[in-house]
Design a protein around this motif. Structure first.
Motif, mmCIF file in Angstrom:
data_model
loop_
_atom_site.group_PDB
_atom_site.id
_atom_site.type_symbol
_atom_site.label_atom_id
_atom_site.label_comp_id
_atom_site.label_asym_id
_atom_site.label_seq_id
_atom_site.Cartn_x
_atom_site.Cartn_y
_atom_site.Cartn_z
ATOM 1 N N GLY A 144 0.795 -1.219 0.000
ATOM 2 C CA GLY A 144 0.000 0.000 0.000
ATOM 3 C C GLY A 144 0.826 1.266 0.000
ATOM 4 O O GLY A 144 0.306 2.356 -0.232
ATOM 5 N N LYS A 145 2.117 1.142 0.280
ATOM 6 C CA LYS A 145 3.034 2.269 0.223
ATOM 7 C C LYS A 145 3.950 2.098 -0.994
ATOM 8 O O LYS A 145 4.317 0.976 -1.347
ATOM 9 N N PRO A 146 4.324 3.194 -1.648
ATOM 10 C CA PRO A 146 5.172 3.061 -2.843
ATOM 11 C C PRO A 146 6.572 2.578 -2.484
ATOM 12 O O PRO A 146 7.200 3.068 -1.540
ATOM 13 N N GLY A 147 7.070 1.612 -3.255
ATOM 14 C CA GLY A 147 8.424 1.114 -3.061
ATOM 15 C C GLY A 147 9.452 2.092 -3.598
ATOM 16 O O GLY A 147 9.134 3.024 -4.352
ATOM 17 N N TRP A 148 10.717 1.872 -3.237
ATOM 18 C CA TRP A 148 11.784 2.783 -3.664
ATOM 19 C C TRP A 148 11.944 2.775 -5.177
ATOM 20 O O TRP A 148 12.131 3.827 -5.798
ATOM 21 N N LEU A 149 11.874 1.598 -5.780
ATOM 22 C CA LEU A 149 11.973 1.525 -7.240
ATOM 23 C C LEU A 149 10.808 2.255 -7.883
ATOM 24 O O LEU A 149 10.984 3.006 -8.853
ATOM 25 N N TYR A 150 9.620 2.050 -7.360
ATOM 26 C CA TYR A 150 8.428 2.738 -7.873
ATOM 27 C C TYR A 150 8.645 4.250 -7.855
ATOM 28 O O TYR A 150 8.359 4.945 -8.848
ATOM 29 N N LEU A 151 9.126 4.764 -6.743
ATOM 30 C CA LEU A 151 9.295 6.206 -6.612
ATOM 31 C C LEU A 151 10.346 6.741 -7.578
ATOM 32 O O LEU A 151 10.180 7.817 -8.169
ATOM 33 N N ALA A 152 11.455 6.007 -7.745
ATOM 34 C CA ALA A 152 12.472 6.433 -8.712
ATOM 35 C C ALA A 152 11.903 6.421 -10.124
ATOM 36 O O ALA A 152 12.155 7.342 -10.922
ATOM 37 N N GLN A 153 11.124 5.402 -10.452
ATOM 38 C CA GLN A 153 10.503 5.334 -11.781
ATOM 39 C C GLN A 153 9.495 6.456 -11.966
ATOM 40 O O GLN A 153 9.386 7.026 -13.063
ATOM 41 N N ALA A 154 8.757 6.797 -10.912
ATOM 42 C CA ALA A 154 7.771 7.872 -11.006
ATOM 43 C C ALA A 154 8.446 9.205 -11.305
ATOM 44 O O ALA A 154 7.988 9.976 -12.154
ATOM 45 N N VAL A 155 9.551 9.489 -10.596
ATOM 46 C CA VAL A 155 10.275 10.733 -10.858
ATOM 47 C C VAL A 155 10.791 10.741 -12.290
ATOM 48 O O VAL A 155 10.646 11.734 -13.021
ATOM 49 N N TRP A 156 11.388 9.645 -12.703
ATOM 50 C CA TRP A 156 11.951 9.568 -14.053
ATOM 51 C C TRP A 156 10.861 9.741 -15.107
ATOM 52 O O TRP A 156 11.040 10.473 -16.086
ATOM 53 N N ASN A 157 9.716 9.086 -14.923
ATOM 54 C CA ASN A 157 8.637 9.170 -15.909
ATOM 55 C C ASN A 157 8.064 10.576 -16.018
ATOM 56 O O ASN A 157 7.747 11.042 -17.123
ATOM 57 N N THR A 158 7.919 11.267 -14.884
ATOM 58 C CA THR A 158 7.394 12.640 -14.970
ATOM 59 C C THR A 158 8.366 13.522 -15.752
ATOM 60 O O THR A 158 7.940 14.431 -16.480
ATOM 61 N N GLN A 159 9.651 13.247 -15.625
ATOM 62 C CA GLN A 159 10.641 14.074 -16.313
ATOM 63 C C GLN A 159 10.831 13.678 -17.773
ATOM 64 O O GLN A 159 11.260 14.504 -18.586
ATOM 65 N N ALA A 160 10.518 12.440 -18.113
ATOM 66 C CA ALA A 160 10.624 12.002 -19.509
ATOM 67 C C ALA A 160 9.414 12.440 -20.339
ATOM 68 O O ALA A 160 9.445 12.352 -21.569
ATOM 69 N N ALA A 161 8.371 12.922 -19.676
ATOM 70 C CA ALA A 161 7.143 13.304 -20.364
ATOM 71 C C ALA A 161 7.377 14.502 -21.292
ATOM 72 O O ALA A 161 8.252 15.337 -21.037
ATOM 73 N N PRO A 162 6.590 14.610 -22.366
ATOM 74 C CA PRO A 162 6.779 15.703 -23.338
ATOM 75 C C PRO A 162 6.650 17.091 -22.739
ATOM 76 O O PRO A 162 7.270 18.036 -23.237
ATOM 77 N N ASP A 163 5.857 17.267 -21.674
ATOM 78 C CA ASP A 163 5.712 18.606 -21.104
ATOM 79 C C ASP A 163 6.964 19.051 -20.368
ATOM 80 O O ASP A 163 7.111 20.233 -20.060
ATOM 81 N N ARG A 164 7.887 18.125 -20.078
ATOM 82 C CA ARG A 164 9.172 18.489 -19.478
ATOM 83 C C ARG A 164 10.261 18.590 -20.553
ATOM 84 O O ARG A 164 11.104 19.474 -20.501
ATOM 85 N N HIS A 165 10.270 17.654 -21.472
ATOM 86 C CA HIS A 165 11.279 17.649 -22.536
ATOM 87 C C HIS A 165 10.708 18.322 -23.788
ATOM 88 O O HIS A 165 10.223 17.672 -24.705
ATOM 89 N N ASP A 166 10.783 19.651 -23.817
ATOM 90 C CA ASP A 166 10.261 20.356 -24.984
ATOM 91 C C ASP A 166 11.362 20.498 -26.043
ATOM 92 O O ASP A 166 12.492 20.028 -25.867
ATOM 93 N N ASP A 167 11.036 21.148 -27.155
ATOM 94 C CA ASP A 167 11.963 21.237 -28.293
ATOM 95 C C ASP A 167 12.919 22.415 -28.214
ATOM 96 O O ASP A 167 13.807 22.545 -29.066
ATOM 97 N N THR A 168 12.748 23.288 -27.255
ATOM 98 C CA THR A 168 13.653 24.430 -27.169
ATOM 99 C C THR A 168 15.077 23.949 -26.929
ATOM 100 O O THR A 168 15.321 22.985 -26.208
#
Length: 453
Positions: A144-168
């Protein structure tokens, strides 16, 4: 050298005036005993486990205290390493509580309470500490609590998203996440270096090549931007209106170190490729030339000038990350450990301050206490001591070599980092004036700091 009897006396009566920190660098037991004293003094700066305080964060941000939210994430990574290298479980409960309390509403280390000073690098420091938790098998959270791997993947996924990696500027992460934050128009090495670092480590841990391909893409972008030059100088970043060509050539030790550790992981993941070996060696060449004076770690960006509270913690990350690099890229072990030992020796020599006579300052090259104490300075010396304990420490695990952390490759990818604007009502407008006055009062200190890009 501390005797066992004297050490137990110190732990039972820490308020006694004791004199300088003492350690025999040829004795693991002595290093661990000294590290325990430094850890104790460090944790006196943390009050999040006290009634009425916020778990996970150091006092701040300015003007309420010296520290920003991200330094809490850095602290818990330091304490995880402390446990990993020494076996001392004293601070495991408070570390566990802190890491879980600050996960945020979407379990991606992006809590709304800290958006006014939340950059991609800030989020990443918590994500890298979570990744460390997976790699060293730190206590797994209950169901019921997020694991360490889950949390690292969550941070990475939010940063890999197009709204973070723009074309500028041809790609890459901005320094800041939210458009209203000063620095949103800046793409810097630490934000992208942390993303590269996490990608390399996730690739090795999960054996998922998608992470590795993103790490390679990020490395190539940093090189294409000339944030790393042909002499392995690592620069800070550039502004989007100038297409990131107005490179700020200030050099910070943690920029180079976070890249070096990521490159070491890529070396291991790629079956010891010569390309990544050369990159590790190149970054080490640059670091030794720029950041070490006669074998002692030195921060040229602020020593001799003005050091902000965050800069005062960089040396600890450098020691910790270089030590970890030797475990996944052992070809650099002899060279790195020689540097870490000489630097740690100088660091310990100046730990003669505070009421107990053993607190640490920042200017290691003088080997004389500089009169400035703080959580950053204690993290630095704790990292330096722990970096000498890699010989008998287990190397970072993977999900096929004993790793137990539960993850989710889609963690964090079901949310958006940019809040959608709801329709504005009359009531909203009426309350806006009151809120504006409050927010202005709480953001002046943060705005001044954020202007240092």
């Amino acid at each position: 050298m501390l005797s066992v009897a004297r050490f137990h006396l110190l732990w039972l009566a820490p308020a006694v005036v004791l004199g300088a920190l003492e350690v025999d660098l040829d004795s693991e037991d002595s290093i661990k005993a000294a590290a325990k004293e430094v850890a104790y003094d460090l944790m006196k700066y943390y009050h999040g486990n006290e009634s009425g305080q916020i778990p996970g964060v150091l006092p701040g941000p300015p003007p309420a205290g010296d520290y920003y939210w991200w330094q809490g994430g850095a602290l818990w990574g330091t304490m995880m390493d402390y446990w990993h290298y020494t076996g001392d479980e004293t601070y495991n409960d408070v570390t566990f509580e802190a890491m879980q309390f600050q996960v945020g509403e979407n379990k991606d280390y992006e809590p709304t309470n800290w958006t006014l000073s939340l950059g991609n690098d800030d989020q990443s420091f918590w994500g890298m500490s979570a990744m460390l938790g997976a790699e060293i098998n730190f206590r797994d959270p209950p169901e019921g609590k997020p694991g360490w791997l889950y949390l690292a993947q969550a941070v990475w996924n939010t940063q890999a998203a197009p709204d973070r990696h723009d074309d500028t500027c041809g790609g890459g992460l901005r320094w800041q996440i939210f458009p209203g934050n000063n620095g949103y128009d800046y793409k810097n090495t630490i934000a992208n270096g942390c993303f590269f670092n996490m990608g390399a480590r996730l690739a090795r841990y999960t054996h998922n090549d998608t992470y590795a391909q993103w790490a390679i893409k990020t490395w190539d972008w940093i090189m294409d931007m000339h944030y790393i030059d042909d002499k392995w100088n690592v620069y800070d970043g550039g502004h989007i209106p100038a297409n990131c060509t107005d490179i700020n050539k200030q050099q910070y030790s943690y920029n180079a170190a976070v890249l070096l550790l990521g490159a070491a992981y890529m070396y291991d993941y790629s079956n010891q490729s010569k390309e990544w070996e050369d990159r590790v060696n190149g970054l080490l060449d640059g670091m030794e030339r720029v950041f070490f004076i006669n074998g002692t770690l030195y921060e040229p960006s602020c020593e001799g000038g003005i050091c902000k509270a965050d800069m005062l913690s960089y040396k600890g990350y450098v020691h910790r990350w270089l030590a970890a690099a030797t475990q996944v890229a052992p070809f650099c072990k002899d060279r790195v450990l020689k540097l870490l030992r000489s630097s740690a020796e100088a660091a310990v020599k100046q730990c003669t301050g505070g009421d107990n006579g053993r607190q640490c300052g920042f200017h290691w090259t003088t080997r004389v206490y500089d009169g400035q104490t703080g959580a950053g300075q204690q993290m630095d010396v704790l990292g330096a001591l722990c970096s000498l304990l890699t010989a008998n420490a287990k190397a970072p695990v993977t999900n096929s070599t004993g790793g137990t952390s539960v993850g989710d490759p889609n963690a964090g990818s079901r949310t958006t980092s940019l809040p959608e604007n709801a329709e504005i009502t009359t009531g909203d407008r009426a309350g806006a004036g009151i809120l504006t006055a409050f927010i202005l009062a709480t953001t002046i200190g943060g705005a001044v700091w954020m202007g240092w890009d």
